[in-house]
Structures are given as C-alpha cells and as structure tokens.
Design a protein around this motif. Structure first.
Motif, short mmCIF file in Angstrom:
data_model
loop_
_atom_site.label_atom_id
_atom_site.label_comp_id
_atom_site.label_asym_id
_atom_site.label_seq_id
_atom_site.Cartn_x
_atom_site.Cartn_y
_atom_site.Cartn_z
N THR A 179 -3.33 1.70 2.90
CA THR A 179 -4.04 1.09 1.79
C THR A 179 -4.15 -0.41 2.06
O THR A 179 -3.21 -1.01 2.58
CB THR A 179 -3.26 1.31 0.47
N GLN A 183 -3.39 -3.74 -2.86
CA GLN A 183 -4.25 -2.85 -3.64
C GLN A 183 -3.45 -1.67 -4.19
O GLN A 183 -2.45 -1.26 -3.59
CB GLN A 183 -5.41 -2.35 -2.79
N PRO A 184 -3.89 -1.09 -5.31
CA PRO A 184 -3.19 0.06 -5.87
C PRO A 184 -3.40 1.30 -5.01
O PRO A 184 -4.27 1.35 -4.14
CB PRO A 184 -3.83 0.22 -7.25
N ALA A 185 -2.60 2.33 -5.29
CA ALA A 185 -2.61 3.54 -4.47
C ALA A 185 -3.98 4.20 -4.42
O ALA A 185 -4.34 4.83 -3.41
CB ALA A 185 -1.56 4.52 -4.98
N GLU A 186 -4.76 4.08 -5.51
CA GLU A 186 -6.06 4.75 -5.50
C GLU A 186 -7.04 4.12 -4.52
O GLU A 186 -8.10 4.70 -4.24
CB GLU A 186 -6.68 4.77 -6.90
N ARG A 187 -6.69 2.97 -3.94
CA ARG A 187 -7.55 2.34 -2.93
C ARG A 187 -7.17 2.77 -1.51
O ARG A 187 -7.65 2.19 -0.54
CB ARG A 187 -7.48 0.81 -3.06
#
Length: 263
Positions: A179, A183-187
């Motif tokens: 990642t 950035q957050p995990a969804e990225r």
C-alpha cells in the motif's frame, strides 16, 4: 483499490512493449474492450481507452532480444530523486529520467532481483483514467525469487507499507500486500509473491511485474484470449474472497491476468 488520485508509489500508468503494435492492438481491443488510437504526433504508439478513459498504451519493443512485457509505472513527484533512491537501494537505471513534451516525466529501472518497473510524473494529459473497472488496471503483482529483498528495496524507494497474508485458497507460502505510504488499507494496490525459478517460465526465469485487468466476465474474456491466438496458462478459477481469475499470455508472450472481482 487503485485510484486516479495518485500518491507517491501508487500505480499511475502502464504500457506494453510489443514486437507488432497493430497485432497487439487487434488482440487487446476485443479481449479487454479497448479502443486504441495514436495520440497526436505519435505514429508508432497507441493509447488504449476503456469507456472513454485512458487505460494504458502499446508501443514498439525497442530493445534487441527483450521479451514483450507490460511495464507498470508508479507515481513520483520527482523522477530524478527517485532515480537516485533506486541507485542507493541497489537497483539499476535502465532509462534515465527524461521529459516527454506535453505528457510526462519518466524513468525506467530494474530492481536488485531483475524485475523491471518505471516511474512517472504525469503532465497535462494525466496518467491512467480507467482503473478498478472493466478494462482497467485493478492490481499489480510481482513474482520474485527473493520477496524479502524485493520488499526492502521498494520500501526504500517508495516507502510502501506492507502486510503478509496467507495465500488465497489455503495454498502454501505468504502473499505480501503493498500500500502507498501513509494510505489506509483500502488503497492497497499490489502484491509480492516469492516463487522458484521454475515458476518464472513466462518471464524467461526473471522476476517480473504483471498487470491484473478487471473484466465483467473472466470466462468470456479468457475465451477471447484463446480466439485471438493467446494462451490461458491457468484458470479461470475462483479465489474465495477475491474473484475469478485467469493467467494469460498474448500471442507475443506478454503475460497478464484477467479478474472479475467478487462484489
């Protein structure tokens, strides 16, 4: 999830070096639903679009003896500084930083294990516009003989965050998800997998990156691969929690993956 609000280290472009550009266009157009046309002032390079958004490019293979392959580009605000970081981390500069008028600044590299990648600072035209949707890049994946060494290199160059997870489907080994920094995990945008030399036959034994393209139906797209002279090397098969996937090569041997993500 790959997005178009590029941050350092996130995928922002990809292109294919092809021995026959028109033949490659005739293959990928039907397989991925792309429209392909040359940008203004370029006769030997084609831009691919999916639903009117830029999905990548296809250009001539210029290095003698090189295999046809897809090249991922990661965003950087400064290609010169990234080139210096690559050298400090033990990589090689293949194409020195340069400006392409009206388009971008770029450079191409080889990591210490031998995988090729590139960086880009998009100009007015921008980078990828079609991502995470039909015909768009939805994941990048590195097959390497030294996952720990590769991860240390890319963390030094891009500051990537990582998380080790079990192999999908209960397979042996560990899959490392990467990642962009901060950035957050969804990225999360890609994965690194350690494999043996025997599992690198598609890349002539050399570690390599390959793209994963989203398609509405993996099975139908795999049929089009076969119909157009490509090879479906593995699948289609379903990875629980991820989607239905097929590993393919085009008629010139460039490898890529088709995926219909789980909803």
């Amino acid at each position: 999830m790959i997005t178009t609000d590029f941050v350092p280290g996130s995928p922002c472009w990809l292109d294919l070096g092809a021995p026959d550009v028109p033949a490659a266009a005739a293959f990928y157009g039907p397989v991925l639903g792309w429209e392909l046309a040359p940008p203004p002032g370029a006769d030997d390079f084609l831009l691919a679009t999916a639903a009117g958004r830029t999905a990548g490019g296809i250009g001539p293979l210029t290095e003698r003896g090189a295999r046809s392959a897809w090249m991922p580009y990661f965003f950087t605000p400064d290609v010169h500084e990234t080139a210096a970081s690559v050298l400090r981390a033990g990589g090689t500069v293949r194409v020195e930083p340069r400006d392409v008028p009206e388009w971008a600044s770029l450079a191409q590299f080889t990591d210490p294990q031998g995988a090729r990648f590139a960086v880009l600072t998009p100009g007015p035209v921008g980078g990828l516009g079609a991502v995470d949707g039909p015909g768009g890049l939805c994941w990048t994946e590195l097959y390497t003989t030294d996952a720990a060494g590769a991860l240390a290199f890319y963390e030094t160059v891009f500051g990537w965050q990582h998380e080790d997870t079990p192999m999908p489907g209960g397979g042996d080994g560990v899959y490392t998800i990467v990642t962009p920094a901060g950035q957050p995990a969804e990225r999360m945008h890609g994965g690194i997998l350690q494999v043996g030399p025997a599992e690198l036959t598609l890349s002539r034994g050399t570690p390599s990156w390959h793209p994963v393209f989203a398609v509405p139906s993996c099975d139908e797209a795999a049929d089009r691969v076969r119909d157009r002279g490509g090879i479906v090397v593995m699948g289609p098969e379903t990875a629980p929690g991820i989607g239905r996937m097929a590993v393919c090569t085009d008629p010139s041997g460039a490898d890529f993956v088709l995926m219909t993500p789980e909803r």
